[in-house]
Design a protein around this motif. Sequence first.
Motif: not given
Length: 424
Positions: A62-64, A110-118
């Motif tokens: 969220l910060e990113q 996941a649609a907005r940020l690479h690696g968001a599935n972490n």
Amino acid sequence: MLVILCIGLGLAACGGGSSTSATTGGTLESTHTVSTPAPAEPEAESPVAGVEVVASTLQLDLEQLGYRPGSVTGTFTDATQQALKRFQADSHVAMADYGALGPGTADALAARLHGANNVVLALQSALTDVDLFHATINGRYDAATIAAVSALQTRARIAVDGFYGPQTGAALVRLFGHADPEPVEEESAEPGSPTTTTTTTTATDHRLDLLTLGSTGESVKRLQQRLTTLGYRPGAADSSFGAATASAVLAFQKREGLERDSVVGPSVESALAAAKAAGPRNGPVPRIDIDIARQLLFVVLKTGSVITLNSSTGNGERYSVPGGGTDVAYTPVGDFNVIRKVPGDEQAPLGTLRNPLYFYRGWAIHGASNVPAYPASHGCARISNADADWLFPRIPLGTPVIVYDTSGRSPSVSDAPASAAPGY
């Protein structure tokens, strides 16, 4: 604070794998001498670190994305929930998820940020560790994840919707602390609750002068450069304190005998200036040492240089085996070799192993989303997924793996407890 998170049947459990005999993969290099460690004393542990990574990862995401979730605390705070709601509104996520992590929110991240599935990987790993999630750790907020979260909510006697919000997070923290997750008496903070909340000061607000997850700037860059020089893997010197840096700080704290919290304060800064703790024992080069007492993995490269990784080994507890019965989780001490390598993700009954390096029957060194500060595995030696990706191509078959425990609590293969088996 944040600490970056294969049970099966019999001897092939860790990777659903095999009891293949040792295979030699080429000639190893000549012996190189490194220093001998002194016996390690038990260090501070955080029994809830394995679940704090879920909220911390969400806060960093969220910060990113610019949604201001407040301090990166590892706790699902009011500020985190409000930031999440703003993101959900902007992303047109269905109201069912509102204020919590659910399938729609996971897809939108996941649609907005690479690696968001972490964040989902971390949640699945945490639920696996408390025996609620029994499917593949795949980073997707799927039916199995919803079922596991629902089971937690049912046990905690809170509203059951399968979404991970503040109440559910608090229940998981209590379960990680080996306590029955009693129902939360506070006003509901799960999906559907009013957006007007009372902002409270978090427990870590007084530590804003410290370096911790989410910190940025030149001081973080200097920290990353120093850790790299000392043989740790904090990631690129990009001035951003992310998961890789937190994992490297934790490994440094373990090696130096400091409090294990991935926070850089005066004691860590002093130790960084004059690091003095022992590294791996003497032995052949290249090789891997697993130091159970300090929960570290030392990689001795062909050049003789040593890379120190955060690790988590068997907790010694009895656990239920899928399909019935129980096993004892332990990591055997002794001299072994890498006998089998599996590139990528290998599914096992209680988790997914990233790039496993098998060193004895079903026991392996493998990547995981959850690598806490203390022994938490069911036998395998966990390292972070990023560290597993780095390590795998550098370790040929036949590489020695030396496992030792200076506390004297871990048995050898011949002294293994009854029903001992490997596990994620």
